[in-house]
Design a protein around this motif. Structure first.
Motif, PDB file in Angstrom:
ATOM      1  N   ALA A  67      27.833  10.828  26.717  1.00  0.00           N
ATOM      2  CA  ALA A  67      27.406   9.801  25.765  1.00  0.00           C
ATOM      3  C   ALA A  67      27.164   8.468  26.458  1.00  0.00           C
ATOM      4  O   ALA A  67      26.853   7.478  25.800  1.00  0.00           O
ATOM      5  N   GLY A  68      27.332   8.424  27.789  1.00  0.00           N
ATOM      6  CA  GLY A  68      27.125   7.190  28.530  1.00  0.00           C
ATOM      7  C   GLY A  68      28.346   6.292  28.568  1.00  0.00           C
ATOM      8  O   GLY A  68      28.260   5.139  28.973  1.00  0.00           O
ATOM      9  N   ILE A  69      29.496   6.807  28.159  1.00  0.00           N
ATOM     10  CA  ILE A  69      30.737   6.030  28.187  1.00  0.00           C
ATOM     11  C   ILE A  69      31.537   6.492  29.393  1.00  0.00           C
ATOM     12  O   ILE A  69      32.002   7.635  29.451  1.00  0.00           O
ATOM     13  N   LEU A  70      31.671   5.595  30.366  1.00  0.00           N
ATOM     14  CA  LEU A  70      32.307   5.899  31.643  1.00  0.00           C
ATOM     15  C   LEU A  70      33.507   4.995  31.844  1.00  0.00           C
ATOM     16  O   LEU A  70      33.736   4.069  31.060  1.00  0.00           O
ATOM     17  N   THR A  71      34.264   5.212  32.903  1.00  0.00           N
ATOM     18  CA  THR A  71      35.355   4.306  33.245  1.00  0.00           C
ATOM     19  C   THR A  71      34.772   2.921  33.485  1.00  0.00           C
ATOM     20  O   THR A  71      33.813   2.764  34.231  1.00  0.00           O
ATOM     21  N   GLY A  72      35.330   1.935  32.820  1.00  0.00           N
ATOM     22  CA  GLY A  72      34.854   0.563  32.939  1.00  0.00           C
ATOM     23  C   GLY A  72      33.871   0.151  31.862  1.00  0.00           C
ATOM     24  O   GLY A  72      33.554  -1.032  31.725  1.00  0.00           O
ATOM     25  N   THR A  73      33.377   1.097  31.070  1.00  0.00           N
ATOM     26  CA  THR A  73      32.455   0.762  29.980  1.00  0.00           C
ATOM     27  C   THR A  73      33.187  -0.079  28.943  1.00  0.00           C
ATOM     28  O   THR A  73      34.300   0.244  28.541  1.00  0.00           O
ATOM     29  N   LYS A  74      32.560  -1.171  28.537  1.00  0.00           N
ATOM     30  CA  LYS A  74      33.108  -2.006  27.464  1.00  0.00           C
ATOM     31  C   LYS A  74      32.595  -1.453  26.139  1.00  0.00           C
ATOM     32  O   LYS A  74      31.416  -1.159  25.984  1.00  0.00           O
ATOM     33  N   LEU A  75      33.492  -1.310  25.183  1.00  0.00           N
ATOM     34  CA  LEU A  75      33.160  -0.759  23.876  1.00  0.00           C
ATOM     35  C   LEU A  75      33.250  -1.849  22.822  1.00  0.00           C
ATOM     36  O   LEU A  75      34.228  -2.592  22.778  1.00  0.00           O
ATOM     37  N   ILE A  76      32.237  -1.944  21.989  1.00  0.00           N
ATOM     38  CA  ILE A  76      32.264  -2.838  20.835  1.00  0.00           C
ATOM     39  C   ILE A  76      32.646  -1.960  19.649  1.00  0.00           C
ATOM     40  O   ILE A  76      31.957  -0.986  19.334  1.00  0.00           O
ATOM     41  N   ILE A  77      33.756  -2.293  18.997  1.00  0.00           N
ATOM     42  CA  ILE A  77      34.326  -1.463  17.941  1.00  0.00           C
ATOM     43  C   ILE A  77      34.294  -2.239  16.629  1.00  0.00           C
ATOM     44  O   ILE A  77      34.800  -3.354  16.559  1.00  0.00           O
ATOM     45  N   ASP A  78      33.712  -1.626  15.605  1.00  0.00           N
ATOM     46  CA  ASP A  78      33.641  -2.244  14.287  1.00  0.00           C
ATOM     47  C   ASP A  78      34.661  -1.572  13.385  1.00  0.00           C
ATOM     48  O   ASP A  78      34.526  -0.393  13.048  1.00  0.00           O
ATOM     49  N   ARG A  79      35.684  -2.319  13.004  1.00  0.00           N
ATOM     50  CA  ARG A  79      36.744  -1.771  12.155  1.00  0.00           C
ATOM     51  C   ARG A  79      36.364  -1.742  10.686  1.00  0.00           C
ATOM     52  O   ARG A  79      37.042  -1.113   9.883  1.00  0.00           O
ATOM     53  N   ALA A  80      35.282  -2.429  10.309  1.00  0.00           N
ATOM     54  CA  ALA A  80      34.878  -2.479   8.908  1.00  0.00           C
ATOM     55  C   ALA A  80      33.976  -1.303   8.519  1.00  0.00           C
ATOM     56  O   ALA A  80      33.769  -1.053   7.339  1.00  0.00           O
ATOM     57  N   ARG A  81      33.435  -0.598   9.494  1.00  0.00           N
ATOM     58  CA  ARG A  81      32.558   0.538   9.189  1.00  0.00           C
ATOM     59  C   ARG A  81      33.377   1.757   8.780  1.00  0.00           C
ATOM     60  O   ARG A  81      34.401   2.048   9.372  1.00  0.00           O
ATOM     61  N   THR A  82      32.883   2.463   7.809  1.00  0.00           N
ATOM     62  CA  THR A  82      33.509   3.715   7.408  1.00  0.00           C
ATOM     63  C   THR A  82      33.111   4.779   8.425  1.00  0.00           C
ATOM     64  O   THR A  82      31.926   4.984   8.664  1.00  0.00           O
ATOM     65  N   PRO A  83      34.082   5.439   9.042  1.00  0.00           N
ATOM     66  CA  PRO A  83      33.744   6.475  10.022  1.00  0.00           C
ATOM     67  C   PRO A  83      33.129   7.702   9.349  1.00  0.00           C
ATOM     68  O   PRO A  83      33.562   8.115   8.278  1.00  0.00           O
ATOM     69  N   HIS A  84      32.100   8.236   9.998  1.00  0.00           N
ATOM     70  CA  HIS A  84      31.427   9.432   9.509  1.00  0.00           C
ATOM     71  C   HIS A  84      31.411  10.485  10.607  1.00  0.00           C
ATOM     72  O   HIS A  84      31.486  10.152  11.796  1.00  0.00           O
ATOM     73  N   VAL A  85      31.273  11.726  10.213  1.00  0.00           N
ATOM     74  CA  VAL A  85      31.161  12.820  11.166  1.00  0.00           C
ATOM     75  C   VAL A  85      30.006  12.521  12.119  1.00  0.00           C
ATOM     76  O   VAL A  85      28.923  12.118  11.698  1.00  0.00           O
ATOM     77  N   GLY A  86      30.257  12.674  13.416  1.00  0.00           N
ATOM     78  CA  GLY A  86      29.251  12.411  14.437  1.00  0.00           C
ATOM     79  C   GLY A  86      29.387  11.051  15.095  1.00  0.00           C
ATOM     80  O   GLY A  86      28.836  10.830  16.174  1.00  0.00           O
TER      81      GLY A  86
END
Length: 143
Positions: A67-86
């Motif tokens: 998915a392009g997420i490697l060691t050192g990748t910075k992740l922007i995480i939205d806690r307000a979004r409802t998680p969906h399958v996928g």
């Protein structure tokens, strides 16, 4: 894949305005139409860094490398979004934050899968807590 340094973004970390290359970066020949002006964009507005529900984390491991997420990748995480399958999510398993793809089991519970087939899915645990949905990943390409 583990998550390290999960935290909210401080005001001093917010970037300013970023100049934009006109058009798209071409892998072939340059475009003659690329001589027009593109107004600058704000990275913090693009990824909503100023929102209180947006958090920053750093990834470690290779279970989400496809998915392009490697060691050192910075992740922007939205806690307000409802998680969906996928969705790619940050979830807590036994108080340990991990980055995985969200799925549902046949019984209706959460399953956390790695995009790397070398890692089995995590399922059948009642203590899986989805922290937030990964909306952006920023991977450095220079050491």
């Amino acid at each position: 894949m583990l998550v390290t340094r999960l935290r909210q973004i401080t005001e001093s970390e917010l970037p300013g305005i970023i100049c934009v290359l006109s058009g798209r970066a071409s892998g072939g020949f340059p475009s003659p139409a690329a001589d027009h002006y593109e107004p600058p964009i704000s990275l913090d507005e693009l990824v909503e860094l100023r929102a209180p529900h947006v958090w920053l984390a750093e990834a470690e491991g290779d279970s989400m490398a496809p998915a392009g997420i490697l060691t050192g990748t910075k992740l922007i995480i939205d806690r307000a979004r409802t998680p969906h399958v996928g969705n790619v999510v940050v979830a807590y398993i036994d108080n340990q934050p991990v980055v995985k793809r969200l799925d549902k089991s046949l019984e209706g519970g959460w399953v956390l899968s790695s995009d790397n087939p070398n890692y089995p899915p995590i399922e059948g645990r009642e203590n899986i807590e989805v922290f937030g949905v990964v909306t952006w990943s920023l991977t450095p390409h220079v050491p």
